[in-house]
Enzyme design. Structure first.
Site, PDB file in Angstrom:
ATOM      1  N   GLY A  75       0.814  -1.211   0.000  1.00  0.00           N
ATOM      2  CA  GLY A  75       0.000   0.000   0.000  1.00  0.00           C
ATOM      3  C   GLY A  75       0.842   1.253   0.000  1.00  0.00           C
ATOM      4  O   GLY A  75       0.524   2.235   0.667  1.00  0.00           O
ATOM      5  N   ASN A  92       1.468   3.459  -2.356  1.00  0.00           N
ATOM      6  CA  ASN A  92       1.196   4.554  -3.299  1.00  0.00           C
ATOM      7  C   ASN A  92       0.172   5.567  -2.797  1.00  0.00           C
ATOM      8  O   ASN A  92      -0.234   6.459  -3.541  1.00  0.00           O
ATOM      9  CB  ASN A  92       0.746   3.984  -4.651  1.00  0.00           C
ATOM     10  CG  ASN A  92      -0.531   3.174  -4.540  1.00  0.00           C
ATOM     11  OD1 ASN A  92      -1.021   2.897  -3.447  1.00  0.00           O
ATOM     12  ND2 ASN A  92      -1.078   2.774  -5.684  1.00  0.00           N
ATOM     13  N   GLY A 140      -1.613   7.629   1.034  1.00  0.00           N
ATOM     14  CA  GLY A 140      -1.726   7.782   2.472  1.00  0.00           C
ATOM     15  C   GLY A 140      -0.419   7.640   3.222  1.00  0.00           C
ATOM     16  O   GLY A 140       0.628   8.152   2.819  1.00  0.00           O
ATOM     17  N   ILE A 141      -0.466   6.908   4.314  1.00  0.00           N
ATOM     18  CA  ILE A 141       0.711   6.721   5.169  1.00  0.00           C
ATOM     19  C   ILE A 141       1.797   5.956   4.426  1.00  0.00           C
ATOM     20  O   ILE A 141       2.985   6.235   4.579  1.00  0.00           O
ATOM     21  CB  ILE A 141       0.306   5.999   6.464  1.00  0.00           C
ATOM     22  CG1 ILE A 141      -0.699   6.855   7.257  1.00  0.00           C
ATOM     23  CG2 ILE A 141       1.528   5.695   7.327  1.00  0.00           C
ATOM     24  CD1 ILE A 141      -1.350   6.131   8.420  1.00  0.00           C
ATOM     25  N   GLY A 142       1.395   4.990   3.606  1.00  0.00           N
ATOM     26  CA  GLY A 142       2.373   4.235   2.831  1.00  0.00           C
ATOM     27  C   GLY A 142       3.168   5.114   1.888  1.00  0.00           C
ATOM     28  O   GLY A 142       4.385   4.927   1.713  1.00  0.00           O
ATOM     29  N   SER A 149      -3.646  -0.593  14.939  1.00  0.00           N
ATOM     30  CA  SER A 149      -4.394   0.591  15.340  1.00  0.00           C
ATOM     31  C   SER A 149      -4.801   0.444  16.797  1.00  0.00           C
ATOM     32  O   SER A 149      -4.919  -0.678  17.315  1.00  0.00           O
ATOM     33  CB  SER A 149      -5.642   0.761  14.464  1.00  0.00           C
ATOM     34  OG  SER A 149      -6.519   1.736  15.004  1.00  0.00           O
ATOM     35  N   TYR A 182     -13.016  -4.277  11.254  1.00  0.00           N
ATOM     36  CA  TYR A 182     -11.758  -3.517  11.276  1.00  0.00           C
ATOM     37  C   TYR A 182     -11.043  -3.705  12.607  1.00  0.00           C
ATOM     38  O   TYR A 182      -9.828  -3.972  12.642  1.00  0.00           O
ATOM     39  CB  TYR A 182     -12.048  -2.043  11.037  1.00  0.00           C
ATOM     40  CG  TYR A 182     -10.822  -1.152  11.070  1.00  0.00           C
ATOM     41  CD1 TYR A 182      -9.936  -1.121   9.996  1.00  0.00           C
ATOM     42  CD2 TYR A 182     -10.554  -0.345  12.172  1.00  0.00           C
ATOM     43  CE1 TYR A 182      -8.804  -0.307  10.020  1.00  0.00           C
ATOM     44  CE2 TYR A 182      -9.442   0.475  12.204  1.00  0.00           C
ATOM     45  CZ  TYR A 182      -8.576   0.483  11.142  1.00  0.00           C
ATOM     46  OH  TYR A 182      -7.460   1.285  11.159  1.00  0.00           O
TER      47      TYR A 182
END
Length: 413
Positions: free
Chosen positions: A128, A130, A132-134, A257, A288
């Site tokens: 992941g 590409n 947000g946090i990544g 999280s 989640y």
């Protein structure tokens, strides 16, 4: 520790201090103003060791005129009173987290964590990567010389991101590489693993960053609930399959999280249906929470299994309700995230804890810890339940075995 003046490098000695080598291979710190000697660094509070042998080409000699020991380099004819071994001294790894001094907090950003670090020659694999946090994790590591394999679904969007990073720093273009990975497809996961094994010999950092949030009930092409497969099971399989590329220099970082504290997985008699529930027992928020608990359970179990190999495994909380694209699946969460945006971390701040766990020297030798705001945080009691860790591991292995059988024989269901 007494007040120390600011410095660009925390390893820089304060004015009036110097290093000396001891006969048994330790570094001693001398305050020339007070004639005080100590075995710990006056700024960091850590001790350093070095080899007992001189570097190649160096000799130790006694200078008759000054009655002092000097060091002579036979290759360059250089003479110095400074022991050349000091240049190669390394900090002693901490025995436990209580010995690690907190250097950063929730306001720290990723580039501040990496200040002064040279990551040339290091390889990170980030799922992941590409958005947000990544994306911020990838960008920050590349800025400091790290090569990054960006494991993402879309080639076009990933290449757009690479170009965006290269506009800030052109040299980063050669450090970034896209590799196709769809975590909701076991076939894609298997192909990714095989391609990665063919492409690289060693991985320094594996950052399991990708995840999904607030999905309506959906199942993958493999027949599993999407949140569970994407956030846990695919990462579980990838990590196990890449074990030959890991050694004592490897760090594995699993993004979890604080939501893991609100999970409802049973401590006893965990089943596959708890992890991948049917539609009538599905609630997106609980799915989640449970997936994030799986992340911590997995990291804790993996840390125990691979501790003898010196591999460090950490789980992290990047921040609450950080503005990424993770909330895109439902208008309510898009609105909620927009309302709290002024009070949450930036993406640079959210990437800091992952990068800290992946690169911080002071964490060498430590494993199985949960981090929040760039420092150790006690995870939930449920995540520390060894029975639940073992149950999750066993069920995950059974699920993977079934998926592999289906992969080899499409008629097996």
């Amino acid at each position: 520790m007494s007040f120390m003046p600011d410095s660009d490098s925390e390893d820089e000695l304060p004015p009036g201090w110097e290093e000396q080598a001891t006969e048994n291979g330790y570094v001693c710190y001398i305050n020339k103003q007070t004639n005080v000697a100590q075995m710990t660094h006056p700024r960091t509070g850590r001790s350093k060791r070095m080899t007992t042998e001189l570097p190649l080409g160096w000799e130790k000699r006694f200078e008759e005129g000054t009655q002092k020991t000097v060091f002579f380099n036979t290759l360059t004819n250089q003479t110095t009173h400074i022991d050349p071994r000091l240049a190669f001294a390394l900090e002693e790894p901490p025995m436990n987290i209580s010995q690690v001094r907190q250097r950063f907090d929730g306001s720290t950003n990723a580039l501040q964590v990496l200040h002064g670090k040279d990551l040339h020659g290091r390889l990170a694999v980030i799922t992941g990567a590409n958005s947000g946090i990544g994306y911020e994790t990838t960008r920050s590591l590349a800025f400091h010389g790290c090569d990054v394999i960006m494991a993402c679904r879309s080639r076009s969007s990933t290449e757009d991101v690479i170009e965006r990073i290269a506009k800030d720093r052109a040299v980063c273009r050669s450090r970034l590489r896209w590799m196709q990975l769809d975590l909701s497809s076991f076939k894609s996961v298997c192909n990714f693993v095989e391609e990665l094994k063919r492409s690289v010999k060693h991985i320094d950092m594996l950052i399991l960053n990708a995840g999904v949030f607030a999905l309506p009930y959906t199942i993958t092409e493999d027949g599993l609930e999407t949140t569970f497969q994407v956030s846990h099971l695919s990462h579980f399989y990838i990590t196990q399959q890449l074990d030959s590329l890991f050694d004592h220099n490897t760090r594995i970082v699993v993004l979890s999280s604080e939501s893991h504290r609100f999970a409802n997985l049973p401590a006893d008699n965990l089943t596959a249906q708890h992890l991948s529930p049917p539609p009538e027992k599905y609630w997106s928020m609980m799915a989640y929470n449970n997936a994030k608990l799986c992340n911590v359970l997995f990291a804790n179990k993996l840390a125990k299994l691979w501790k003898h190999r010196g591999i460090s495994v950490f789980s992290v909380h990047p921040g609450n309700m950080v503005s990424t694209q993770i909330q895109r699946n439902w208008w309510f969460y898009r609105l909620l995230f927009a309302l709290v945006r002024p009070f949450t971390k930036s993406l640079q701040q959210a990437a800091a804890t992952s990068i800290y766990c992946a690169t911080a020297n002071e964490l060498t030798g430590l494993t199985g810890l949960y981090f929040n705001n760039c420092y150790f945080c006690e995870p939930s009691k449920l995540s520390q339940n060894e029975k639940l860790q073992n149950q999750l591991w066993s069920i995950s292995e059974d699920m993977v075995k079934l998926l592999r059988e289906q992969q080899n024989d499409p008629l097996v269901y």
